[in-house]
Scaffold this motif. Structure first.
Motif, PDB file in Angstrom:
ATOM      1  N   MET A   1       0.795  -1.200   0.000  1.00 21.43           N
ATOM      2  CA  MET A   1       0.000   0.000   0.000  1.00 21.43           C
ATOM      3  C   MET A   1       0.845   1.275   0.000  1.00 21.43           C
ATOM      4  SD  MET A   1      -3.085  -0.977  -0.109  1.00 21.43           S
ATOM      5  CE  MET A   1      -4.145  -2.363   0.236  1.00 21.43           C
ATOM      6  N   THR A   2       2.108   1.185   0.418  1.00 24.45           N
ATOM      7  CA  THR A   2       2.912   2.384   0.584  1.00 24.45           C
ATOM      8  C   THR A   2       3.136   3.119  -0.727  1.00 24.45           C
ATOM      9  OG1 THR A   2       4.904   1.044   0.407  1.00 24.45           O
ATOM     10  CG2 THR A   2       4.097   1.523   2.622  1.00 24.45           C
ATOM     11  N   LYS A   3       2.963   2.479  -1.835  1.00 23.08           N
ATOM     12  CA  LYS A   3       3.196   3.158  -3.103  1.00 23.08           C
ATOM     13  C   LYS A   3       2.175   4.257  -3.351  1.00 23.08           C
ATOM     14  CE  LYS A   3       0.459  -0.062  -5.933  1.00 23.08           C
ATOM     15  NZ  LYS A   3       0.493  -0.999  -7.038  1.00 23.08           N
ATOM     16  N   TYR A   4       1.062   4.246  -2.626  1.00 22.53           N
ATOM     17  CA  TYR A   4       0.037   5.250  -2.813  1.00 22.53           C
ATOM     18  C   TYR A   4       0.335   6.528  -2.039  1.00 22.53           C
ATOM     19  CZ  TYR A   4      -2.863   1.597  -4.831  1.00 22.53           C
ATOM     20  OH  TYR A   4      -3.365   0.607  -5.607  1.00 22.53           O
ATOM     21  N   PHE A   5       1.298   6.488  -1.152  1.00 22.30           N
ATOM     22  CA  PHE A   5       1.567   7.623  -0.280  1.00 22.30           C
ATOM     23  C   PHE A   5       2.563   8.576  -0.926  1.00 22.30           C
ATOM     24  CE2 PHE A   5      -0.410   4.839   2.615  1.00 22.30           C
ATOM     25  CZ  PHE A   5      -0.917   5.629   3.641  1.00 22.30           C
ATOM     26  N   SER A   6       2.317   9.868  -0.774  1.00 18.24           N
ATOM     27  CA  SER A   6       3.250  10.877  -1.242  1.00 18.24           C
ATOM     28  C   SER A   6       3.299  12.001  -0.236  1.00 18.24           C
ATOM     29  CB  SER A   6       2.820  11.432  -2.600  1.00 18.24           C
ATOM     30  OG  SER A   6       1.576  12.064  -2.506  1.00 18.24           O
ATOM     31  N   LEU A   7       4.467  12.563  -0.044  1.00 19.84           N
ATOM     32  CA  LEU A   7       4.641  13.613   0.955  1.00 19.84           C
ATOM     33  C   LEU A   7       4.185  14.940   0.386  1.00 19.84           C
ATOM     34  CD1 LEU A   7       5.711  14.268   3.759  1.00 19.84           C
ATOM     35  CD2 LEU A   7       7.935  14.680   2.737  1.00 19.84           C
ATOM     36  N   SER A   8       3.367  15.655   1.126  1.00 19.20           N
ATOM     37  CA  SER A   8       2.874  16.952   0.692  1.00 19.20           C
ATOM     38  C   SER A   8       3.988  17.975   0.636  1.00 19.20           C
ATOM     39  CB  SER A   8       1.800  17.439   1.658  1.00 19.20           C
ATOM     40  OG  SER A   8       1.508  18.805   1.449  1.00 19.20           O
ATOM     41  N   LEU A   9       3.815  18.973  -0.218  1.00 13.88           N
ATOM     42  CA  LEU A   9       4.757  20.072  -0.284  1.00 13.88           C
ATOM     43  C   LEU A   9       4.637  20.995   0.911  1.00 13.88           C
ATOM     44  CD1 LEU A   9       4.529  21.000  -4.066  1.00 13.88           C
ATOM     45  CD2 LEU A   9       6.279  19.668  -2.891  1.00 13.88           C
ATOM     46  N   LEU A  10       3.632  20.729   1.781  1.00 13.07           N
ATOM     47  CA  LEU A  10       3.512  21.536   2.986  1.00 13.07           C
ATOM     48  C   LEU A  10       4.736  21.377   3.872  1.00 13.07           C
ATOM     49  CD1 LEU A  10      -0.207  20.941   3.965  1.00 13.07           C
ATOM     50  CD2 LEU A  10       0.784  23.008   3.016  1.00 13.07           C
ATOM     51  N   ALA A  11       5.439  20.272   3.763  1.00 10.65           N
ATOM     52  CA  ALA A  11       6.629  20.053   4.585  1.00 10.65           C
ATOM     53  C   ALA A  11       7.613  19.221   3.787  1.00 10.65           C
ATOM     54  CB  ALA A  11       6.255  19.342   5.877  1.00 10.65           C
ATOM     55  N   ASN A  52       2.886  18.344   8.472  1.00  8.39           N
ATOM     56  CA  ASN A  52       3.451  17.397   7.506  1.00  8.39           C
ATOM     57  C   ASN A  52       2.338  16.453   7.083  1.00  8.39           C
ATOM     58  OD1 ASN A  52       6.115  18.408   8.180  1.00  8.39           O
ATOM     59  ND2 ASN A  52       5.950  17.206  10.055  1.00  8.39           N
ATOM     60  N   VAL A  53       2.159  16.258   5.797  1.00  7.01           N
ATOM     61  CA  VAL A  53       1.034  15.457   5.319  1.00  7.01           C
ATOM     62  C   VAL A  53       1.478  14.350   4.380  1.00  7.01           C
ATOM     63  CG1 VAL A  53      -1.282  15.524   4.320  1.00  7.01           C
ATOM     64  CG2 VAL A  53      -0.319  17.588   5.327  1.00  7.01           C
ATOM     65  N   LYS A  54       0.930  13.176   4.576  1.00  5.15           N
ATOM     66  CA  LYS A  54       1.008  12.107   3.585  1.00  5.15           C
ATOM     67  C   LYS A  54      -0.396  11.861   3.056  1.00  5.15           C
ATOM     68  CE  LYS A  54       5.110   9.405   4.761  1.00  5.15           C
ATOM     69  NZ  LYS A  54       5.614   8.067   5.121  1.00  5.15           N
ATOM     70  N   PHE A  55      -0.545  11.930   1.737  1.00  4.30           N
ATOM     71  CA  PHE A  55      -1.833  11.674   1.095  1.00  4.30           C
ATOM     72  C   PHE A  55      -1.864  10.250   0.558  1.00  4.30           C
ATOM     73  CE2 PHE A  55      -3.568  15.829   1.382  1.00  4.30           C
ATOM     74  CZ  PHE A  55      -2.499  16.708   1.305  1.00  4.30           C
ATOM     75  N   ALA A  56      -3.007   9.616   0.647  1.00  2.00           N
ATOM     76  CA  ALA A  56      -3.138   8.232   0.191  1.00  2.00           C
ATOM     77  C   ALA A  56      -4.488   8.016  -0.462  1.00  2.00           C
ATOM     78  CB  ALA A  56      -2.985   7.274   1.368  1.00  2.00           C
ATOM     79  N   LYS A  57      -4.536   7.123  -1.428  1.00  2.00           N
ATOM     80  CA  LYS A  57      -5.806   6.714  -2.029  1.00  2.00           C
ATOM     81  C   LYS A  57      -6.428   5.566  -1.241  1.00  2.00           C
ATOM     82  CE  LYS A  57      -4.509   8.057  -6.754  1.00  2.00           C
ATOM     83  NZ  LYS A  57      -4.291   7.576  -8.140  1.00  2.00           N
ATOM     84  N   THR A  58      -5.577   4.687  -0.729  1.00  2.00           N
ATOM     85  CA  THR A  58      -6.046   3.532   0.048  1.00  2.00           C
ATOM     86  C   THR A  58      -5.006   3.202   1.099  1.00  2.00           C
ATOM     87  OG1 THR A  58      -4.978   1.969  -1.464  1.00  2.00           O
ATOM     88  CG2 THR A  58      -7.297   2.511  -1.917  1.00  2.00           C
ATOM     89  N   ALA A  61      -5.388   2.584   7.153  1.00  2.00           N
ATOM     90  CA  ALA A  61      -5.564   1.723   8.335  1.00  2.00           C
ATOM     91  C   ALA A  61      -4.507   0.626   8.363  1.00  2.00           C
ATOM     92  CB  ALA A  61      -6.967   1.124   8.341  1.00  2.00           C
ATOM     93  N   GLU A  62      -4.266   0.001   7.211  1.00  2.00           N
ATOM     94  CA  GLU A  62      -3.271  -1.065   7.149  1.00  2.00           C
ATOM     95  C   GLU A  62      -1.870  -0.532   7.452  1.00  2.00           C
ATOM     96  OE1 GLU A  62      -5.555  -0.416   4.920  1.00  2.00           O
ATOM     97  OE2 GLU A  62      -6.782  -2.225   4.699  1.00  2.00           O
ATOM     98  N   LYS A  63      -1.560   0.664   6.949  1.00  2.00           N
ATOM     99  CA  LYS A  63      -0.255   1.255   7.203  1.00  2.00           C
ATOM    100  C   LYS A  63      -0.061   1.531   8.694  1.00  2.00           C
ATOM    101  CE  LYS A  63       2.853   4.956   5.714  1.00  2.00           C
ATOM    102  NZ  LYS A  63       3.935   4.013   5.341  1.00  2.00           N
ATOM    103  N   LEU A  64      -1.099   2.016   9.359  1.00  2.00           N
ATOM    104  CA  LEU A  64      -1.008   2.292  10.792  1.00  2.00           C
ATOM    105  C   LEU A  64      -0.798   1.006  11.589  1.00  2.00           C
ATOM    106  CD1 LEU A  64      -3.839   4.942  11.000  1.00  2.00           C
ATOM    107  CD2 LEU A  64      -1.422   5.372  11.461  1.00  2.00           C
ATOM    108  N   VAL A  65      -1.466  -0.058  11.180  1.00  2.00           N
ATOM    109  CA  VAL A  65      -1.260  -1.352  11.842  1.00  2.00           C
ATOM    110  C   VAL A  65       0.190  -1.792  11.672  1.00  2.00           C
ATOM    111  CG1 VAL A  65      -1.846  -3.795  11.781  1.00  2.00           C
ATOM    112  CG2 VAL A  65      -3.662  -2.096  11.652  1.00  2.00           C
TER     113      VAL A  65
END
Length: 337
Positions: A1-11, A52-58, A61-65
C-alpha cells in the motif's frame, strides 16, 4: 500500500520520529491535497505549528497497523463513515476528550466513544433530469427508486462503493435487512445500465439521455457547476433531497481522528479543534461545496441555493454498525453484476 503515499509540499521533512520537531503535527489523509491544504496552511499561519502530510488513495488503516507504536501519524483525515469505522475497528485511533469538539460538532456526527469526529457533511441525493422527470416532489423517498415507474431509468456507481454502502446501511438501520434487500432488488431491476463510473459520470449519463435519475453526493453538483467542461451536465439536472416527509435525507461526513500512538498529541488536538472552528469550517464550505458540520456556519452561496432540507438524525455510528450487513445484501442481490 505504501506506493500510494506521497509527501505533501507543505513540509519537506520525512515523517520519521527522528525528524519530528516540537512544533509540528503529522497528518495522514485520504482527502485530496487541494481540499485540505488551504485549511492546514491557515492553521500554520495562526499557530506556527508546521503540518506534515502524507496523502493516500487507500491503505491508511493497514499502514497504521504495520507501523504500530513507531507510527509518526498524529491526525487522520478521511471521507465516509465506513472508513472512519475501519480505523476504530482496527484499533489504530484513540479517544479524544475536548470541550471544543463537543461544542462544535453535533453528537450524531461524533463517535459514541469519541474516537472520530465529523468535519463536513454531504447528502446522498438523487439527481433528476430537468427535461424528462423534473423536480421530484417533497414526498419522494429512497424507497421510490424501486417502484416500476423508474424501470430502466436509474444510473449509479458501484453499489459497493463506500458512499452507496453507507446509504444501504442507513436503509437497514431504518427498515431492517429483509425490506432493504427487497428494495435493492427493485433498484437493480430499474437500472438503465450496469453500475459503473463515479457520481459525476451518472449525471453525464442523464445529460446524454441514458437514464433519468441517479444517486450522487451533493458536493459533486458544485464541482460540476464550476467546471466549464461539466457545467452542461449540472445544468441538465435537479438535485433532490429524499425522505423529507419521513426520516430525512441520508447524510454522510468527512471526518478526523487522532492516531493511537500520536507523538505530537497536544498539537494534534490543536489541529482537530481548529478544523472544527469557524475559520476552517467556512473554508471547507467555500472550497469543497460541502455543508459545515458546525451549527451556525453557513454553506457557500451556491450550496445554499439548493435549498434547505431535513437531515436524517440517526447517529452515524449506528448506521456504520450495519456496514457488513449492507455488503452482504449487495452481494446477495448481485447488484453490480
Amino acid at each position: 500500500m505504501t506506493k500510494y503515499f506521497s509527501l505533501s509540499l507543505l513540509a519537506l521533512s520525512a515523517l520519521t520520529p527522528s525528524a519530528m520537531a516540537a512544533e509540528e503535527v503529522n497528518v495522514y489523509s485520504y482527502r485530496q491535497p487541494f481540499l485540505v491544504e488551504p485549511m492546514l496552511e491557515e492553521f500554520t499561519r495562526e499557530t506556527g505549528i508546521r503540518v506534515n502530510v502524507k496523502f493516500a488513495k487507500t491503505g491508511i488503516a493497514e499502514k497504521l497497523v504495520q507501523e504500530g507504536e513507531y507510527s509518526p501519524a498524529d491526525v487522520l483525515l478521511t471521507v465516509d463513515i465506513a472508513r472512519l469505522s475501519e480505523l476504530t475497528d482496527k484499533k489504530v485511533v484513540q479517544p479524544v476528550n475536548s470541550e471544543v469538539l463537543e461544542a462544535n460538532i453535533p453528537s450524531q456526527y461524533q463517535d459514541s466513544n469519541n474516537e472520530w469526529f465529523g468535519l463536513t457533511t454531504r447528502t446522498r441525493s438523487v439527481y433528476s433530469s430537468k427535461e424528462r422527470i423534473g423536480k421530484l416532489g417533497q414526498d419522494f423517498e429512497y424507497l421510490d427508486l424501486a417502484k416500476p415507474e423508474f424501470k430502466g431509468k436509474i444510473c449509479t456507481r458501484s453499489g459497493k462503493h463506500p458512499y452507496n454502502i453507507s446509504l444501504v446501511s442507513s436503509m437497514i438501520a431504518h427498515y431492517g435487512e429483509a425490506e432493504t434487500k427487497q428494495w435493492l432488488e427493485g433498484v437493480k431491476a430499474n437500472l438503465a445500465r450496469k453500475p459503473q463510473g463515479n457520481d459525476r459520470a451518472q449525471v453525464k449519463a442523464i445529460k446524454e439521455g441514458l437514464c433519468d435519475v441517479s444517486l450522487g453526493n451533493s458536493y459533486y453538483l458544485g464541482k460540476m457547476v464550476t467546471d466549464p467542461e461539466q457545467k452542461a451536465w449540472a445544468d441538465s439536472v435537479y438535485i433532490n433531497f429524499p425522505n423529507q416527509d419521513s426520516t430525512g435525507t441520508h447524510v454522510n461526513i468527512s471526518g478526523m481522528a487522532m492516531a493511537k500512538y500520536a507523538p505530537n498529541r497536544e498539537n494534534a488536538l490543536k489541529l482537530m479543534e481548529f478544523l472544527s472552528n469557524d475559520t476552517a469550517q467556512t473554508m471547507y464550505a467555500e472550497i469543497n461545496f460541502e455543508y459545515p458540520v458546525k451549527p451556525g456556519v453557513e454553506p457557500s452561496q451556491l450550496v445554499g441555493s439548493w435549498g434547505e432540507f431535513k437531515a436524517d438524525t440517526l447517529p452515524l455510528d449506528e448506521i456504520a454498525a450495519h456496514h457488513e450487513a449492507a455488503i452482504k445484501l449487495l452481494d446477495e442481490v448481485k447488484f453490480d453484476l
